[in-house]
Write an enzyme that holds these catalytic residues in place. Structure first.
Site, PDB file in Angstrom:
ATOM      1  N   GLU A   1       0.867  -1.178   0.000  1.00 15.92           N
ATOM      2  CA  GLU A   1       0.000   0.000   0.000  1.00 15.92           C
ATOM      3  C   GLU A   1       0.898   1.220   0.000  1.00 15.92           C
ATOM      4  O   GLU A   1       1.831   1.314   0.794  1.00 15.92           O
ATOM      5  CB  GLU A   1      -0.875   0.033   1.258  1.00 15.92           C
ATOM      6  CG  GLU A   1      -2.118  -0.810   1.141  1.00 15.92           C
ATOM      7  CD  GLU A   1      -3.009  -0.679   2.364  1.00 15.92           C
ATOM      8  OE1 GLU A   1      -4.021  -1.384   2.408  1.00 15.92           O
ATOM      9  OE2 GLU A   1      -2.680   0.112   3.270  1.00 15.92           O
TER      10      GLU A   1
ATOM     11  N   ASP B   1      -6.162   9.725  10.051  1.00 17.90           N
ATOM     12  CA  ASP B   1      -4.867   9.198  10.465  1.00 17.90           C
ATOM     13  C   ASP B   1      -4.382   9.782  11.774  1.00 17.90           C
ATOM     14  O   ASP B   1      -4.644  10.943  12.096  1.00 17.90           O
ATOM     15  CB  ASP B   1      -3.828   9.478   9.374  1.00 17.90           C
ATOM     16  CG  ASP B   1      -4.019   8.564   8.179  1.00 17.90           C
ATOM     17  OD1 ASP B   1      -3.931   7.340   8.374  1.00 17.90           O
ATOM     18  OD2 ASP B   1      -4.294   9.066   7.075  1.00 17.90           O
TER      19      ASP B   1
END
Lengths: 406, 272
Positions: free
Chosen positions: B49, B60
């Site tokens: 990824e 995040d």
């Protein structure tokens, strides 16, 4: 014709997916999806619930002090030498700005949804204070996220929030202003989604926030519409309001959207000037994109990164804007203009000296645009300006510019 | 069959759990990203990824926020990220690559152009954190047309009906977010994840990867017991942050961390 516009507009936006034309929507991470659906369901249920409405109306009257007056600023009208100037006095609300109209509504909703903890983001601190106020009253835990930069320039409001029992968390990431406070509040919400209600302060964020916050703020426009009809016997020629996220502006504009003869001006912060790039004017100088849960006009670079904004007023210092304003711009129903720091400051001083009203620096942007527009109009025309907040919180900023400190 | 589906099929036949690594493109410097990707594959990553840096990464935690800031100091754009994939593909045409990020950088290039370029350079999947299936009307058909798998998240808060709805729109695999929180924020509860995994498996035929909260060999091994893939992100990104001043050390350092996870997962796979 007016009725047709009214029906088309009011029936169409937002659609059932929270879209205002190409704008709005639900652009959030999966963890929050069920939470925003639950909020939408609760809001749709309570917005027509007579008991909920009655409790809110009572709070708005007895706790906030509504209706706020519509004031004919005769001195300033004379001085500007044109249109009659009327000020919608949201500065007289409890806590000093329009923000409380919305926090009252959302807090009552939070209580009914069984939430025990409230979080919010704040820029100038007005929304934070209004949130801490309702949380104190309902006995709920309250956490306010505020950009570290704003904590510094709005220290008075930080202290007010703490007095009210809220925890104020300075946000050090990114540009350390309102957008970063919003990011951090979203991160908190994801982490504590079960017991926490996020009171967003403006008409942005994922659906249903832009619609719900608008509905809570339209009390401004509904009152103003009745008041001007009573005072002047007719509708105003134009409305003016400042725009950060756009909640005070949509609150004033929305009930007038069907009145096609009423022009609407949303005033963004031009900071040091649009041409310098140091401003907070996404509608005037930005482009569409996705941020904080909705598609709207943003200040961004060619790679889709959000640009840091500048405005003298912390409440306008935001790179996005509510999606309904994006729509009103694209369909041409409202016009979006900008005012520099310097022009806003001049209006701040003018209103203070001429009318004995100290306006918030945010609202001073709307006033500054009025001072440009009024002289181009005749004395039988009417300008209605939303005086969205009072300037007490800005004493430090204005004094510092004059070389004073206290 | 897409490279991602082939990868899962092969691992399943071998009785192995997939190990998926996440790093942010261009962090801490653009030149080191492709060497790190190769090192990760050598250390045992099955799927890569690659994060597209964004100024406002709302889902995040601090580790990936800082990674985005470091990458953006170098002005790493979506175009640069696609170029990195092209460079990686010169030496490796087998390992699937998933781009992960937020909607706005993709909006800036335009969905159609993004899909075309992604296919050209050899991207296999895309995961847009803040674009749920509800907002993917335009995006999904374009990705399908260009053979890019659309990966969606499922969270602990996701209802059963919604799992099925998401699965209808997903391709490649489902990414299960193991904790309520942002990336790297807490240690996951394996029993809770296992319960959720049973529900999820009833509502999808796709392989399921689990991420957010896997920090070491032990948690990786525990998750490999119940999932088709283990995703490791913030731990690798924190390591990159610690070596930000010495990027030349990074391929080896990151690979060592991943090798530890691989070892733990393999030991578990063999025991099973």
């Amino acid at each position: 014709m007016a009725e047709q516009m009214e029906n088309n507009y009011y029936d169409s936006y937002p659609d059932d997916r929270g879209h205002f034309g190409q704008f709005g929507g639900r652009f959030v991470g999966e963890t929050l999806m069920e939470a925003i659906y639950a909020l939408e369901e609760a809001y749709n249920h309570y917005k027509t619930d007579p008991e909920f409405q009655a409790e809110m109306d009572k709070d708005l009257a007895d706790f906030v002090g509504r209706p706020s007056p519509l004031y004919h600023a005769v001195n300033w009208t004379k001085k500007l030498g044109g249109a009659q100037i009327y000020l919608k006095r949201e500065d007289l609300n409890h806590t000093g700005a329009h923000k409380v109209n919305n926090t009252i509504g959302q807090a009552l909703l939070a209580k009914r949804m069984g939430k025990t903890r409230i979080i919010a983001e704040t820029g100038a601190g007005q929304h934070g204070v209004a949130t801490a106020t309702v949380a104190a009253r309902l006995g709920m835990e309250c956490v306010i996220y505020m950009g570290a930069e704003d904590v510094q320039r709005q220290s008075m409001n930080v202290y007010r929030m703490k007095l009210l029992g809220a925890e104020v968390i300075p946000v050090e990431s990114g540009s350390r202003t309102l957008k970063d406070a919003l990011n951090e509040a979203l991160r908190d919400w994801v982490t504590n989604v079960d017991d926490t209600f996020y009171i967003i302060g403006t008409v942005a964020g994922p659906h249903p926030y832009p619609e719900m916050v608008r509905d809570f703020q339209t009390i401004i426009g509904r009152e103003a519409r009745n008041q001007i009809l009573k005072a002047a016997g007719r509708l105003p020629d134009a409305l003016i309001a400042c725009i950060g996220g756009g909640s005070n502006a949509i609150g004033l504009f929305h009930p007038f959207i069907g009145d096609e003869e009423v022009a609407m001006y949303g005033v963004e912060g031009a900071g040091h000037g649009i041409e310098t790039g140091q401003h907070a004017a996404p509608l005037c100088a930005g482009s569409p994109g996705v941020l904080h849960g909705n598609r709207t006009y943003l200040m961004q670079d060619e790679n889709g990164q959000i640009i840091e904004t500048h405005s003298i007023s912390a409440g306008l210092d935001y790179p996005g804007v509510g999606p309904e304003h994006a729509l009103l711009k694209d369909i041409g129903r409202a016009e979006y203009v900008s005012i520099t720091d310097e022009e806003a400051l001049q209006a701040f001083h003018d209103l203070t000296r001429i009318e004995g009203i100290i306006p918030a620096l945010e609202s001073s942007h709307a006033l500054a645009y009025a001072s440009k527009l009024a002289p181009t109009m005749s004395s039988d025309q009417i300008l209605l300006i939303n005086l969205s907040g009072r300037g007490d919180k800005d004493m430090h900023t204005v004094a510092a510019l004059a070389g004073l400190s206290f | 069959m897409s490279r991602i589906s082939q990868c899962f099929k092969k691992l399943k036949a071998d009785g192995q759990t997939a190990l998926i690594s996440y790093i942010t493109a261009g962090d801490p410097e653009p030149w080191v990203t492709v060497p790190i990707l190769h090192a990760l594959v050598d250390a045992g990553a099955d799927i890569l990824e690659l994060g597209i840096p964004f100024s406002d990464p709302m889902s995040d935690g601090p580790a990936i926020q800082k990674a985005c800031e470091r990458a953006l100091k170098n002005d790493v754009s979506i175009h640069n990220v696609l170029d990195m994939v092209a460079a990686f593909r010169k030496k490796n045409t087998e390992t699937p690559i998933v781009l992960m990020g937020y909607a706005n950088p993709l909006e800036s290039i335009g969905y159609e152009k993004f899909a075309q370029r992604a296919q050209e350079v050899g991207v296999d999947g895309v995961l847009t954190v803040d674009m749920p299936p509800e907002e993917s009307d335009e995006f999904l058909p374009l990705m399908n047309k260009h053979g890019i798998d659309t990966i969606f998240l499922v969270a602990p808060t996701t209802s059963l009906e919604r799992m099925a709805y998401i699965s209808e729109h997903a391709k490649g695999f489902i990414y299960y977010v193991s904790i309520k929180g942002v990336t790297g924020s807490a240690v996951l509860d394996v029993t809770e994840v296992a319960d959720k995994m049973l529900e999820l498996k009833k509502n999808t035929n796709l392989p399921v990867g689990v991420g957010f909260g896997i920090r070491d060999g032990k948690s990786a091994a525990a998750i490999s017991e119940i999932a088709d893939a283990v995703v490791v992100g913030s731990t690798l990104v924190s390591c990159i942050g610690e070596h930000a001043k010495r990027p030349e050390e990074l391929p080896a350092a990151v690979a060592a961390l991943l090798a530890e996870m691989r070892h733990a997962v393999n030991a578990r796979d063999v025991a099973r």
